[in-house]
Design an enzyme around this catalytic site. Structure first.
Site, PDB file in Angstrom:
ATOM      1  N   LYS A  25     -12.549   2.705 -10.853  1.00  0.00           N
ATOM      2  CA  LYS A  25     -12.309   1.276 -10.625  1.00  0.00           C
ATOM      3  C   LYS A  25     -13.282   0.409 -11.440  1.00  0.00           C
ATOM      4  CE  LYS A  25     -10.439   2.081  -5.958  1.00  0.00           C
ATOM      5  NZ  LYS A  25     -10.542   1.661  -4.541  1.00  0.00           N
ATOM      6  N   TYR A  65      -0.966  -1.562  -4.862  1.00  0.00           N
ATOM      7  CA  TYR A  65      -1.542  -1.662  -3.516  1.00  0.00           C
ATOM      8  C   TYR A  65      -0.606  -2.363  -2.526  1.00  0.00           C
ATOM      9  CZ  TYR A  65      -6.016   0.211  -5.095  1.00  0.00           C
ATOM     10  OH  TYR A  65      -7.009   1.034  -5.568  1.00  0.00           O
ATOM     11  N   ASN A 128     -15.477   0.384  -4.375  1.00  0.00           N
ATOM     12  CA  ASN A 128     -15.879   1.759  -4.041  1.00  0.00           C
ATOM     13  C   ASN A 128     -15.622   2.796  -5.147  1.00  0.00           C
ATOM     14  OD1 ASN A 128     -13.146   1.841  -3.779  1.00  0.00           O
ATOM     15  ND2 ASN A 128     -13.108   2.475  -1.640  1.00  0.00           N
ATOM     16  N   HIS A 131     -10.450   5.696  -6.947  1.00  0.00           N
ATOM     17  CA  HIS A 131      -9.249   5.861  -6.120  1.00  0.00           C
ATOM     18  C   HIS A 131      -8.843   7.330  -6.141  1.00  0.00           C
ATOM     19  CE1 HIS A 131      -5.126   5.389  -4.642  1.00  0.00           C
ATOM     20  NE2 HIS A 131      -4.766   6.194  -5.629  1.00  0.00           N
ATOM     21  N   GLU A 142       2.181   7.547  -8.098  1.00  0.00           N
ATOM     22  CA  GLU A 142       1.099   6.821  -8.767  1.00  0.00           C
ATOM     23  C   GLU A 142       0.905   7.308 -10.206  1.00  0.00           C
ATOM     24  OE1 GLU A 142      -1.282   5.993  -4.566  1.00  0.00           O
ATOM     25  OE2 GLU A 142      -2.188   7.332  -6.041  1.00  0.00           O
TER      26      GLU A 142
HETATM   27  P1  IDP Z   1      -8.861   4.741   0.243  1.00  0.00           P
HETATM   28  O1  IDP Z   1      -9.057   4.166  -1.154  1.00  0.00           O
HETATM   29  O2  IDP Z   1     -10.063   5.509   0.708  1.00  0.00           O
HETATM   30  O3  IDP Z   1      -7.572   5.531   0.384  1.00  0.00           O
HETATM   31  P2  IDP Z   1      -7.539   2.597   1.715  1.00  0.00           P
HETATM   32  O4  IDP Z   1      -7.722   2.336   3.171  1.00  0.00           O
HETATM   33  O5  IDP Z   1      -6.242   3.169   1.246  1.00  0.00           O
HETATM   34  O6  IDP Z   1      -8.781   3.490   1.235  1.00  0.00           O
HETATM   35  O7  IDP Z   1      -7.797   1.205   0.968  1.00  0.00           O
HETATM   36  C1  IDP Z   1      -7.468   1.051  -0.396  1.00  0.00           C
HETATM   37  C2  IDP Z   1      -8.597   0.291  -1.066  1.00  0.00           C
HETATM   38  O8  IDP Z   1      -8.680  -1.025  -0.523  1.00  0.00           O
HETATM   39  C3  IDP Z   1     -10.001   0.878  -0.837  1.00  0.00           C
HETATM   40  O9  IDP Z   1     -10.302   1.956  -1.703  1.00  0.00           O
HETATM   41  C4  IDP Z   1     -10.880  -0.327  -1.082  1.00  0.00           C
HETATM   42  O10 IDP Z   1     -11.072  -0.587  -2.483  1.00  0.00           O
HETATM   43  C5  IDP Z   1     -10.048  -1.446  -0.483  1.00  0.00           C
HETATM   44  N1  IDP Z   1     -10.407  -1.691   0.914  1.00  0.00           N
HETATM   45  C6  IDP Z   1     -10.125  -0.922   1.994  1.00  0.00           C
HETATM   46  N2  IDP Z   1     -10.628  -1.430   3.127  1.00  0.00           N
HETATM   47  C7  IDP Z   1     -11.262  -2.575   2.758  1.00  0.00           C
HETATM   48  C8  IDP Z   1     -11.999  -3.564   3.491  1.00  0.00           C
HETATM   49  O11 IDP Z   1     -12.172  -3.491   4.712  1.00  0.00           O
HETATM   50  N3  IDP Z   1     -12.523  -4.599   2.753  1.00  0.00           N
HETATM   51  C9  IDP Z   1     -12.344  -4.727   1.407  1.00  0.00           C
HETATM   52  N4  IDP Z   1     -11.663  -3.810   0.687  1.00  0.00           N
HETATM   53  C10 IDP Z   1     -11.132  -2.753   1.335  1.00  0.00           C
HETATM   54 MG    MG Z   2      -5.582   4.919   0.311  1.00  0.00          MG
END
Ligand code: IDP
Ligand code: MG
Length: 153
Positions: A25, A65, A128, A131, A142
């Site tokens: 990312k 997303y 984070n 992905h 994807e």
């Molecule tokens: P994942 O990437 O671990 O599968 P998901 O719940 O699918 O997590 O969320 C997709 C992406 O959305 C996350 O990787 C992160 O970048 C973002 N995200 C998830 N939860 C939050 C939040 O509470 N605040 C801001 N961004 C979030």
């Molecule tokens: Mg996810």
């Protein structure tokens, strides 16, 4: 799940279960962690089947997303994912989806295990670093979203 899922040949089924899709990312690229993260991925036994350095358009990020479109962080997520270049890749390894999710760690780096990519390089739950697809089905969707057939090896 049945072995011979509809619309998948046996070969495609076998391939699908051994592949996952990832994006490094914008924060990972911006913070200079691209090489180290790719090194961790290869070191963990994943083979690169497709890779590109690119930038998501707003439409692409929204579509990628879409499943999160009702969540409060959707707007912030789309803005962040389009803020700079990313690396998109298709990876192959036995048990690719689950093993890659284990390698990247929990969504929130504060909860990610030692030795995971997010523990080492993620800034926050939103920014984070990486992905990883959450299922074989999504890995295939994807991967196809980002790569044409002739870009996949
Ligand atoms: P994942 O990437 O671990 O599968 P998901 O719940 O699918 O997590 O969320 C997709 C992406 O959305 C996350 O990787 C992160 O970048 C973002 N995200 C998830 N939860 C939050 C939040 O509470 N605040 C801001 N961004 C979030
Ligand atoms: Mg996810």
């Amino acid at each position: 799940m049945t072995i011979f899922a509809p619309k998948l040949s046996f070969k495609e089924y076998i391939m699908a279960t051994n592949r996952t899709f990832t994006m490094l990312k914008p924060d990972a690229i911006e913070n200079g962690h691209m090489g180290k993260i790719i090194d961790m991925i290869i070191g963990a036994g994943f083979e690169i089947k497709a890779m590109k350095y690119t930038r998501l358009s707003e439409d692409q990020a929204k579509k990628f997303y879409e499943v999160h479109s009702e969540r409060p962080f959707y707007g912030e997520l789309v803005e962040y994912m389009t803020s700079g270049p990313i690396v998109a890749a298709i990876l192959e390894k036995e048990n690719a989806v689950a093993d890659f999710r284990a390698l990247i760690g929990a969504t929130d780096p504060a909860e990610a295990a030692e030795g995971t990519i997010r523990k080492a390089y993620a800034e926050s739950k939103g920014r984070n670093a990486v992905h990883g697809s959450d299922s074989d089905e999504n890995a295939e969707i994807e991967g196809k979203f980002h790569f044409a057939a002739n870009e996949i090896f």
